[in-house]
Design a protein around this motif. Sequence first.
Motif, short mmCIF file in Angstrom:
data_model
loop_
_atom_site.label_atom_id
_atom_site.label_comp_id
_atom_site.label_asym_id
_atom_site.label_seq_id
_atom_site.Cartn_x
_atom_site.Cartn_y
_atom_site.Cartn_z
N VAL A 1 66.75 -0.17 45.60
CA VAL A 1 67.79 -0.28 46.75
C VAL A 1 68.58 1.14 46.97
O VAL A 1 68.68 1.96 47.90
CB VAL A 1 69.04 -1.83 46.96
N GLN A 2 68.84 1.36 45.93
CA GLN A 2 69.38 2.74 45.73
C GLN A 2 68.92 3.90 46.57
O GLN A 2 69.15 4.73 46.37
CB GLN A 2 70.23 2.68 44.61
N LEU A 3 67.66 3.76 45.44
CA LEU A 3 66.95 5.03 46.02
C LEU A 3 66.24 5.07 47.18
O LEU A 3 65.56 6.19 47.96
CB LEU A 3 65.50 4.78 44.84
N ILE A 4 65.93 3.75 47.55
CA ILE A 4 65.79 3.89 49.33
C ILE A 4 66.68 4.17 50.34
O ILE A 4 66.44 5.20 50.61
CB ILE A 4 65.12 2.41 49.14
N ALA A 5 68.14 3.91 49.83
CA ALA A 5 68.86 4.16 50.46
C ALA A 5 69.01 5.73 50.57
O ALA A 5 69.45 6.67 51.72
CB ALA A 5 69.96 3.38 50.45
N GLU A 6 68.58 6.49 49.61
CA GLU A 6 68.70 7.50 49.10
C GLU A 6 67.54 8.61 49.64
O GLU A 6 67.52 9.72 49.78
CB GLU A 6 69.54 7.88 47.54
N GLY A 7 66.88 7.28 50.43
CA GLY A 7 65.87 8.66 51.49
C GLY A 7 64.73 8.66 50.16
O GLY A 7 63.63 9.38 51.09
N HIS A 8 64.24 8.44 49.21
CA HIS A 8 63.10 8.08 48.00
C HIS A 8 61.95 7.27 49.14
O HIS A 8 62.07 6.32 49.53
CB HIS A 8 63.33 7.56 46.65
N THR A 9 60.45 7.79 48.66
CA THR A 9 59.48 7.12 48.93
C THR A 9 58.97 5.87 47.26
O THR A 9 59.82 6.23 46.64
CB THR A 9 58.24 8.00 49.64
N ASN A 10 58.29 5.06 47.85
CA ASN A 10 58.18 4.06 46.83
C ASN A 10 57.11 4.58 45.76
O ASN A 10 57.36 4.94 44.70
CB ASN A 10 57.33 2.95 47.45
N ARG A 11 55.94 6.25 46.17
CA ARG A 11 55.61 6.43 45.25
C ARG A 11 56.77 7.47 44.15
O ARG A 11 56.87 7.49 42.62
CB ARG A 11 54.99 7.69 46.03
N SER A 12 57.35 7.63 45.12
CA SER A 12 58.84 9.02 44.23
C SER A 12 59.73 7.85 43.91
O SER A 12 60.15 7.77 42.09
CB SER A 12 59.68 9.86 45.71
N ILE A 13 60.04 6.66 43.97
CA ILE A 13 60.98 4.98 43.27
C ILE A 13 59.96 5.35 41.39
O ILE A 13 60.47 4.97 40.28
CB ILE A 13 61.37 4.23 44.22
N SER A 14 58.46 5.04 42.15
CA SER A 14 58.07 4.23 41.02
C SER A 14 57.79 5.84 39.45
O SER A 14 57.75 5.15 38.76
CB SER A 14 55.99 4.36 41.60
N SER A 15 57.71 6.93 40.09
CA SER A 15 58.57 8.69 39.36
C SER A 15 59.70 8.45 38.53
O SER A 15 59.21 8.39 36.92
CB SER A 15 57.46 9.23 40.19
N ILE A 16 60.68 8.18 39.06
CA ILE A 16 61.50 8.73 38.45
C ILE A 16 61.63 7.03 37.86
O ILE A 16 62.87 7.45 36.77
CB ILE A 16 62.73 7.77 39.99
#
Length: 211
Positions: free
Chosen positions: A157-172
């Motif tokens: 949720v935090q990463l989505i709210a910060e504007g990250h894409t699903n692919r970016s979130i998967s990497s982080i």
Amino acid sequence: MKRILIADDHEVVRSGLRAIVESHTNWVVAGEAIDGEQTVALALETKPDVAIIDYSMPVMNGLEVSRRISSLRPRTEVLILTMHENEEILTEAILAGVRGFLFKSDAKKHLISAIEELLGHRPYFTSALLEKLLHDYQQNKQNKSKMLLTLREQNVVQLIAEGHTNRSISSILNLSVKTVETHRAAVMRKLGISSTAELVRYAIRKKLIAP
């Protein structure tokens, strides 16, 4: 010499914490981090005895950082600093392996005592904090009708709210894109929401990101 890591995205807070830590003759600041990802990397690189971690940080919040440090560097004790007086946060922090918890408003008065206890591998929670959390728990335990989000779901949720894409979130978070999508769907279902905008509002309300 004991090594202390400081992690906060505000320079003025880091400077204040550094001044308190360096006032102790046997302590040294091992490094300073400004986001969650950098905190984990520095903890592995500098091997601090204690990591002072802000609860609200970009990329990975303090709880996810604490979980990773507890897993990868178990000899490092974690002290969470927060301005939010919330029983759920403390519960989640303990589940993430945190053994020290302090309000930012109390740091000047209690930080040295907290670090000393953690250096002795003893937990540290101020009595005022515990009293408030007990009161909150007693007030709220009958009113929790919805399942709380897991730590991993909160991070998504935090990463989505910060504007990250699903692919970016998967990497982080070192997850597959499909797993991120599954977490996202689970969050939407639990919260009864259907849009990213609603998810951002939830993240702000729950202090997962700054407004």
